[in-house]
Enzyme design. Structure first.
Site, PDB file in Angstrom:
ATOM      1  N   ASP A  31      -3.111  -8.709   5.390  1.00 22.31           N
ATOM      2  CA  ASP A  31      -1.857  -9.472   5.324  1.00 22.31           C
ATOM      3  C   ASP A  31      -1.772 -10.479   6.476  1.00 22.31           C
ATOM      4  O   ASP A  31      -0.944 -11.392   6.445  1.00 22.31           O
ATOM      5  CB  ASP A  31      -0.622  -8.558   5.290  1.00 22.31           C
ATOM      6  CG  ASP A  31      -0.627  -7.464   6.326  1.00 22.31           C
ATOM      7  OD1 ASP A  31      -1.713  -7.010   6.727  1.00 22.31           O
ATOM      8  OD2 ASP A  31       0.467  -7.039   6.744  1.00 22.31           O
ATOM      9  N   HIS A  71      -1.294  -0.394  14.504  1.00 25.29           N
ATOM     10  CA  HIS A  71      -1.590   0.859  13.843  1.00 25.29           C
ATOM     11  C   HIS A  71      -3.009   0.943  13.280  1.00 25.29           C
ATOM     12  O   HIS A  71      -3.319   1.905  12.536  1.00 25.29           O
ATOM     13  CB  HIS A  71      -0.572   1.087  12.714  1.00 25.29           C
ATOM     14  CG  HIS A  71      -0.755   0.130  11.551  1.00 25.29           C
ATOM     15  ND1 HIS A  71      -0.962   0.582  10.274  1.00 25.29           N
ATOM     16  CD2 HIS A  71      -0.819  -1.197  11.496  1.00 25.29           C
ATOM     17  CE1 HIS A  71      -1.094  -0.460   9.459  1.00 25.29           C
ATOM     18  NE2 HIS A  71      -1.011  -1.537  10.186  1.00 25.29           N
ATOM     19  N   TYR A 127      10.244   0.700   8.411  1.00 28.31           N
ATOM     20  CA  TYR A 127       8.904   0.230   8.784  1.00 28.31           C
ATOM     21  C   TYR A 127       8.237   1.237   9.724  1.00 28.31           C
ATOM     22  O   TYR A 127       7.074   1.610   9.537  1.00 28.31           O
ATOM     23  CB  TYR A 127       9.013  -1.142   9.462  1.00 28.31           C
ATOM     24  CG  TYR A 127       7.681  -1.816   9.643  1.00 28.31           C
ATOM     25  CD1 TYR A 127       7.181  -2.678   8.682  1.00 28.31           C
ATOM     26  CD2 TYR A 127       6.908  -1.573  10.766  1.00 28.31           C
ATOM     27  CE1 TYR A 127       5.955  -3.278   8.837  1.00 28.31           C
ATOM     28  CE2 TYR A 127       5.678  -2.158  10.928  1.00 28.31           C
ATOM     29  CZ  TYR A 127       5.206  -3.020   9.964  1.00 28.31           C
ATOM     30  OH  TYR A 127       3.979  -3.604  10.113  1.00 28.31           O
ATOM     31  N   HIS A 138       5.771  -9.387  11.170  1.00 33.58           N
ATOM     32  CA  HIS A 138       6.615  -9.247   9.974  1.00 33.58           C
ATOM     33  C   HIS A 138       8.080  -9.301  10.394  1.00 33.58           C
ATOM     34  O   HIS A 138       8.463  -8.660  11.382  1.00 33.58           O
ATOM     35  CB  HIS A 138       6.405  -7.892   9.285  1.00 33.58           C
ATOM     36  CG  HIS A 138       5.044  -7.670   8.728  1.00 33.58           C
ATOM     37  ND1 HIS A 138       4.560  -8.349   7.635  1.00 33.58           N
ATOM     38  CD2 HIS A 138       4.062  -6.816   9.098  1.00 33.58           C
ATOM     39  CE1 HIS A 138       3.331  -7.927   7.356  1.00 33.58           C
ATOM     40  NE2 HIS A 138       3.010  -7.006   8.236  1.00 33.58           N
ATOM     41  N   HIS A 159       0.815  -1.228   0.000  1.00 31.02           N
ATOM     42  CA  HIS A 159       0.000   0.000   0.000  1.00 31.02           C
ATOM     43  C   HIS A 159       0.847   1.277   0.000  1.00 31.02           C
ATOM     44  O   HIS A 159       0.729   2.150   0.864  1.00 31.02           O
ATOM     45  CB  HIS A 159      -1.076   0.007   1.082  1.00 31.02           C
ATOM     46  CG  HIS A 159      -0.662  -0.365   2.483  1.00 31.02           C
ATOM     47  ND1 HIS A 159       0.292   0.309   3.173  1.00 31.02           N
ATOM     48  CD2 HIS A 159      -1.115  -1.328   3.306  1.00 31.02           C
ATOM     49  CE1 HIS A 159       0.422  -0.231   4.371  1.00 31.02           C
ATOM     50  NE2 HIS A 159      -0.413  -1.231   4.465  1.00 31.02           N
ATOM     51  N   ASP A 174       1.946  -5.932  14.164  1.00 27.06           N
ATOM     52  CA  ASP A 174       2.847  -5.120  13.327  1.00 27.06           C
ATOM     53  C   ASP A 174       3.952  -4.423  14.128  1.00 27.06           C
ATOM     54  O   ASP A 174       5.019  -4.120  13.586  1.00 27.06           O
ATOM     55  CB  ASP A 174       2.048  -4.044  12.582  1.00 27.06           C
ATOM     56  CG  ASP A 174       1.310  -4.599  11.374  1.00 27.06           C
ATOM     57  OD1 ASP A 174       1.699  -5.661  10.877  1.00 27.06           O
ATOM     58  OD2 ASP A 174       0.344  -3.970  10.943  1.00 27.06           O
ATOM     59  N   HIS A 191      -4.755  -8.803  14.581  1.00 26.02           N
ATOM     60  CA  HIS A 191      -4.849  -7.632  13.703  1.00 26.02           C
ATOM     61  C   HIS A 191      -5.642  -8.030  12.455  1.00 26.02           C
ATOM     62  O   HIS A 191      -5.374  -9.061  11.845  1.00 26.02           O
ATOM     63  CB  HIS A 191      -3.428  -7.185  13.340  1.00 26.02           C
ATOM     64  CG  HIS A 191      -3.339  -5.979  12.478  1.00 26.02           C
ATOM     65  ND1 HIS A 191      -4.319  -5.013  12.386  1.00 26.02           N
ATOM     66  CD2 HIS A 191      -2.335  -5.553  11.642  1.00 26.02           C
ATOM     67  CE1 HIS A 191      -3.931  -4.075  11.552  1.00 26.02           C
ATOM     68  NE2 HIS A 191      -2.737  -4.384  11.084  1.00 26.02           N
ATOM     69  N   GLU A 216      -5.883  -6.492   9.494  1.00 24.92           N
ATOM     70  CA  GLU A 216      -5.436  -6.129   8.149  1.00 24.92           C
ATOM     71  C   GLU A 216      -5.202  -7.415   7.341  1.00 24.92           C
ATOM     72  O   GLU A 216      -4.711  -8.423   7.876  1.00 24.92           O
ATOM     73  CB  GLU A 216      -4.165  -5.256   8.206  1.00 24.92           C
ATOM     74  CG  GLU A 216      -3.889  -4.609   6.869  1.00 24.92           C
ATOM     75  CD  GLU A 216      -2.931  -3.422   6.899  1.00 24.92           C
ATOM     76  OE1 GLU A 216      -2.322  -3.146   7.946  1.00 24.92           O
ATOM     77  OE2 GLU A 216      -2.802  -2.773   5.836  1.00 24.92           O
TER      78      GLU A 216
HETATM   79 FE1  FEO Z   1      -1.157  -3.658   9.581  1.00 21.10          FE
HETATM   80 FE2  FEO Z   1       0.981  -6.126   8.683  1.00 21.10          FE
HETATM   81  O1  FEO Z   1      -0.612  -5.230   8.758  1.00 21.10           O
END
Ligand code: FEO
Length: 406
Positions: free
Chosen positions: A88, A150, A197, A230, A30, A169, A84, A86
């Protein structure tokens, strides 16, 4: 479940395995250029209630199931925790849940809402809040909501016995690799990717992250493993202290002598101006970092800006507008809202010259304090014009040094 285990898990402790995915080739996230790829970390906890912490991006569902199948039949999973929402980390959650049919799925209250707004589930999701605990048998998971770190739904899960914090994250980085642990990577790579990041994903939420760091001791966490969603997992106390220390520094967005000069150029006139400005900054004692958009991407500018005290932005005028590439990077930076920076604008033009004023408006909208007059240059700068550019850089540099001495 008939699921061949062609990929292998990685053991972290006797009870916890990494079962995520390595996305070696993702280069766009993104708007964030992930030049070293990324990982989507998911973890399997072996206990009376076998528990999966997070899932992975949808195209990697079979990687997840394959790694789990090397340890247990995925149908034996009792609980899934979604830290989370999101995609991913949740992209294959509904599909995995439909296959596995866990007894329970846990998420924060905002997480439950977000998951139901993204996917269709065959079962209910149980909302948990800060301080709630679930027993897995021998082990216990404690939840800590981390709103806006986030996304509104973000949450940490702490595995009490193994002292492992699953931090979604937070403390992560986009870094694909064959090694799982931070101590297997070079320090400078870890620092750059963690900083990148933070700058691109978390800078906007620095205030919230600062509050979270200040509040962490209240939760009495004894973190032996720090496992973000991540990048590498931190297992040495010095590495855990290192990444938390970096965050303690970044949340304050501290100023430094570094000054970013970011520009694009049409026929190299704006570029000549940038070079003269950089010399002025240098001679004032600042540390200029020149970035031509196109040669570098917006994520790198955000990263350099995280520890810079100033930003000077330049654009030619094209069809009465600033350059599209500069609109791109300045829109991106405006969203990240770096605070307490100073700066100025410059650029060359042919006959109308609106670009420079538009750059200055972007900088003001970012709360950058304009400390030197903008410079609009008709066509190509000559010696006197370049002297004005030098003076602009010098003025910004001197003001930066003055503020650093305060
Ligand atoms: Fe906020 Fe890795 O997604």
């Amino acid at each position: 479940m008939n699921n061949p285990h062609y990929l292998q898990p990685v053991r972290i402790t006797d009870n916890v395995y990494w079962v995520g995915a390595v996305d070696w080739n993702v280069n766009e996230f993104h708007g964030y250029r992930t030049v070293r790829g990324s990982t989507y970390n998911a973890f399997l906890i072996l206990d009376e209630k076998i528990t999966l912490i997070d899932t992975v991006k949808a195209p990697f569902k079979n990687h997840l199931l394959s790694r789990i199948s090397a340890i247990v039949d995925p149908e034996k999973i009792s609980y899934i925790v979604s830290n989370h929402a999101e995609p991913d980390h949740s992209g294959c959650l509904a599909e995995v849940a439909a296959l596995v049919k866990p007894e329970k799925i846990f998420a924060s209250t905002a997480g439950k809402k977000a998951l139901l707004q993204h996917y269709e589930f065959d079962q209910d999701i149980e909302a948990v809040k800060t301080g709630d605990e679930i027993s897995l048998g021998r082990e216990t998971i404690r939840f800590i909501e981390t709103k806006m770190v986030h996304w509104p739904d973000s949450m940490f899960s702490y595995l009490v016995g193994d002292k492992m914090l699953f931090s979604q994250d937070a403390f992560g980085m986009h870094l694909a690799g064959s090694a799982l642990f931070a101590d297997e990577y070079e320090h400078d790579i870890l620092h750059w990717e963690a900083e990148k990041y933070y700058a691109n994903i978390l800078m906007l939420y620095s205030g919230k992250i600062k509050q979270l760091l200040e509040k962490l001791p209240e939760f009495k966490l004894d973190i032996k493993y720090l496992a973000p969603d991540h990048g590498p997992i931190f297992r040495r106390s010095e590495d855990i202290a290192m990444i938390i220390g970096w965050y303690r520094n970044w949340v304050d967005l501290p100023l430094s002598r570094k000054a970013v000069v970011v520009y694009d150029t049409m026929w190299h006139a704006t570029e000549k101006m940038a070079f003269a400005i950089a010399d002025g900054l240098r001679d004032a004692g600042a540390e200029p970092h020149l970035i031509r958009i196109g040669a570098r991407d917006r994520s790198q500018v955000a990263t350099e800006l995280l520890d810079s005290g100033a930003i000077i932005a330049g654009s030619p005028t094209l069809n009465n507008q600033l350059f599209p590439s500069m609109a791109d990077v300045l829109t991106y930076l405006k969203g990240l809202r770096p605070q307490n920076r100073i700066g100025a604008a410059f650029g060359s033009f042919g006959w109308s010259g609106e670009g420079v004023a538009q750059v200055e408006t972007y900088l003001r909208d970012m709360n950058v304090e304009i400390v030197a007059d903008s410079i609009k240059q008709k066509y190509v700068p000559k010696t006197d014009d370049l002297q004005r550019c030098y003076e602009q850089g010098r003025k910004v540099g001197e003001e930066l040094l003055r503020r650093l001495k305060k």
